[in-house]
Design a protein around this motif. Structure first.
Motif, PDB file in Angstrom:
ATOM      1  N   GLU A 101       1.003  -1.283  -0.010  1.00  0.00           N
ATOM      2  CA  GLU A 101      -0.006  -0.118   0.195  1.00  0.00           C
ATOM      3  C   GLU A 101       0.902   1.169  -0.077  1.00  0.00           C
ATOM      4  OE1 GLU A 101      -3.109   0.208  -0.367  1.00  0.00           O
ATOM      5  OE2 GLU A 101      -3.820  -1.950   0.498  1.00  0.00           O
ATOM      6  N   LEU A 102       1.955   1.237   0.747  1.00  0.00           N
ATOM      7  CA  LEU A 102       2.787   2.397   0.806  1.00  0.00           C
ATOM      8  C   LEU A 102       3.566   2.546  -0.403  1.00  0.00           C
ATOM      9  CD1 LEU A 102       4.414   1.979   4.392  1.00  0.00           C
ATOM     10  CD2 LEU A 102       2.481   3.627   3.837  1.00  0.00           C
ATOM     11  N   SER A 103       4.031   1.780  -0.972  1.00  0.00           N
ATOM     12  CA  SER A 103       4.668   1.709  -2.457  1.00  0.00           C
ATOM     13  C   SER A 103       3.704   2.172  -3.404  1.00  0.00           C
ATOM     14  CB  SER A 103       4.828   0.158  -2.746  1.00  0.00           C
ATOM     15  OG  SER A 103       5.721   0.463  -4.130  1.00  0.00           O
ATOM     16  N   MET A 104       2.510   1.788  -3.419  1.00  0.00           N
ATOM     17  CA  MET A 104       1.454   2.571  -4.456  1.00  0.00           C
ATOM     18  C   MET A 104       1.332   3.916  -4.035  1.00  0.00           C
ATOM     19  SD  MET A 104      -1.070  -0.518  -5.288  1.00  0.00           S
ATOM     20  CE  MET A 104      -1.866  -0.629  -3.817  1.00  0.00           C
ATOM     21  N   LEU A 105       0.987   4.270  -3.003  1.00  0.00           N
ATOM     22  CA  LEU A 105       0.743   5.638  -2.509  1.00  0.00           C
ATOM     23  C   LEU A 105       2.254   6.373  -2.904  1.00  0.00           C
ATOM     24  CD1 LEU A 105      -0.907   7.650  -0.674  1.00  0.00           C
ATOM     25  CD2 LEU A 105       0.486   6.960   1.154  1.00  0.00           C
ATOM     26  N   ASN A 106       3.299   6.125  -2.437  1.00  0.00           N
ATOM     27  CA  ASN A 106       4.384   6.839  -2.974  1.00  0.00           C
ATOM     28  C   ASN A 106       4.647   7.144  -4.505  1.00  0.00           C
ATOM     29  OD1 ASN A 106       5.284   6.994  -0.135  1.00  0.00           O
ATOM     30  ND2 ASN A 106       6.403   5.149  -0.152  1.00  0.00           N
ATOM     31  N   GLN A 107       4.107   6.117  -5.035  1.00  0.00           N
ATOM     32  CA  GLN A 107       4.275   6.300  -6.637  1.00  0.00           C
ATOM     33  C   GLN A 107       3.302   7.376  -7.075  1.00  0.00           C
ATOM     34  OE1 GLN A 107       3.553   2.551  -8.667  1.00  0.00           O
ATOM     35  NE2 GLN A 107       5.339   1.599  -7.313  1.00  0.00           N
ATOM     36  N   GLN A 108       2.121   7.419  -6.363  1.00  0.00           N
ATOM     37  CA  GLN A 108       1.171   8.524  -6.733  1.00  0.00           C
ATOM     38  C   GLN A 108       1.420  10.032  -6.167  1.00  0.00           C
ATOM     39  OE1 GLN A 108      -2.331   7.296  -4.651  1.00  0.00           O
ATOM     40  NE2 GLN A 108      -2.588   5.290  -5.695  1.00  0.00           N
ATOM     41  N   ARG A 109       2.007  10.244  -5.194  1.00  0.00           N
ATOM     42  CA  ARG A 109       1.997  11.536  -4.672  1.00  0.00           C
ATOM     43  C   ARG A 109       3.238  11.827  -4.480  1.00  0.00           C
ATOM     44  NH1 ARG A 109       0.228  11.071   1.800  1.00  0.00           N
ATOM     45  NH2 ARG A 109       2.040  10.225   2.590  1.00  0.00           N
ATOM     46  N   LYS A 110       4.623  10.910  -4.470  1.00  0.00           N
ATOM     47  CA  LYS A 110       5.925  11.354  -4.292  1.00  0.00           C
ATOM     48  C   LYS A 110       6.486  11.810  -3.105  1.00  0.00           C
ATOM     49  CE  LYS A 110       6.271  10.265  -8.699  1.00  0.00           C
ATOM     50  NZ  LYS A 110       6.795   8.884  -9.259  1.00  0.00           N
ATOM     51  N   SER A 111       5.823  12.660  -2.485  1.00  0.00           N
ATOM     52  CA  SER A 111       6.215  13.219  -1.156  1.00  0.00           C
ATOM     53  C   SER A 111       5.154  13.347  -0.269  1.00  0.00           C
ATOM     54  CB  SER A 111       6.800  14.366  -1.167  1.00  0.00           C
ATOM     55  OG  SER A 111       7.548  14.861  -0.060  1.00  0.00           O
ATOM     56  N   PRO A 112       5.079  13.287   1.005  1.00  0.00           N
ATOM     57  CA  PRO A 112       6.142  12.499   1.978  1.00  0.00           C
ATOM     58  C   PRO A 112       6.372  11.143   1.698  1.00  0.00           C
ATOM     59  CG  PRO A 112       4.535  12.820   3.351  1.00  0.00           C
ATOM     60  CD  PRO A 112       4.105  13.359   2.275  1.00  0.00           C
ATOM     61  N   VAL A 113       7.354  10.380   1.518  1.00  0.00           N
ATOM     62  CA  VAL A 113       7.626   9.011   0.937  1.00  0.00           C
ATOM     63  C   VAL A 113       7.543   8.252   2.520  1.00  0.00           C
ATOM     64  CG1 VAL A 113       9.358   7.049   0.550  1.00  0.00           C
ATOM     65  CG2 VAL A 113       9.353   9.401  -0.755  1.00  0.00           C
TER      66      VAL A 113
END
Length: 245
Positions: A101-113
């Motif tokens: 879930e965190l990986s998909m979220l980070n790809q969407q918004r870039k920051s904060p990781v």
């Protein structure tokens, strides 16, 4: 030590197949005591929930249709667990889903990781611990409840927060038998009452931090009196033994 007892429910078995989180439950403990802080959230997985897992946890598509998606709750959840030791039964399963879930979220918004989990939290797997302690035996959460005499009769379906509460009791029993989860005054009073025996004798418990316990040493006169007492006792014992012979 700050620990978070954590459990999740999902849409299926493997995040690599596109399965997602549908529920997170977590309980905070500090120094083996329940602080009263919990985290509980149902999540809209943005996909269908497999019928087989609905039979396990009872969460169907309709139940989570109006719940927030993971992206909406990620920061609050991360703030709750970051820096803690996570206590999880079968940790690779839950950590794998959270990292997905965190990986998909980070790809969407870039920051904060956010994440990965093991880079920011300790992880203690109670299933691995149980297998080492009880090799060759069943070590499911239900089996451990039976082994450690923990009541889980109210657990008809799996639920993340309920399973976290049960796991907290199991973990404490496995690691020393201390199962007092609360610090509030009412429970402390109940514990004091429970510690009173049938004869009305009360067990007095010290609550001292290291360095508070005062050590009283004997004076020279007290040492001399003690030595004389021991010598007199020893002399009387030898005289008695000689007369018996």
């Amino acid at each position: 030590m700050r620990q978070v007892i954590l459990d999740t429910e999902t849409t299926g078995i493997d995040p690599k197949d596109g399965h997602r989180l549908v529920e997170i439950g977590a309980i905070e403990m500090v120094n083996r005591r329940f602080t009263g802080r919990t985290y509980h959230q149902y999540i809209n997985p943005e996909r269908h929930i497999d019928a087989e897992v609905v039979e396990v946890h009872g969460i169907d598509d309709a139940r989570v249709a109006n719940e927030p998606v993971f992206a909406a709750i990620a920061d609050e959840f991360w703030a709750f667990i970051e820096g803690a030791e996570l206590v999880i039964h079968n940790a690779p399963f839950d950590v794998g889903f959270i990292d997905h879930e965190l990986s998909m979220l980070n790809q969407q918004r870039k920051s904060p990781v956010l994440g990965p989990v093991r880079d920011h939290c300790g992880v203690l797997d109670t299933l691995t611990m149980a297998r080492k302690m009880h090799p060759g035996q069943r070590n499911s959460l239900d089996a451990l409840c039976k082994r450690y005499d923990i009541d889980n009769g109210h657990r008809v379906l799996h639920g993340a927060l309920l399973d976290s509460e049960i796991l907290a009791e199991v973990y404490l029993a496995m690691t020393g038998g201390q199962t007092a989860l609360t610090l509030d005054a009412a429970t402390a009073a109940e514990q004091e009452q429970a510690d009173t025996s049938n004869e009305g004798m009360s067990i007095q418990r010290l609550s001292l931090t290291p360095g508070q316990l005062r050590v009283v040493r004997p004076t020279d006169a007290e040492r001399a009196a003690h030595k004389a007492k021991c010598e007199a006792y020893q002399l009387n014992w030898f005289e008695g033994a000689a007369s018996d012979a």
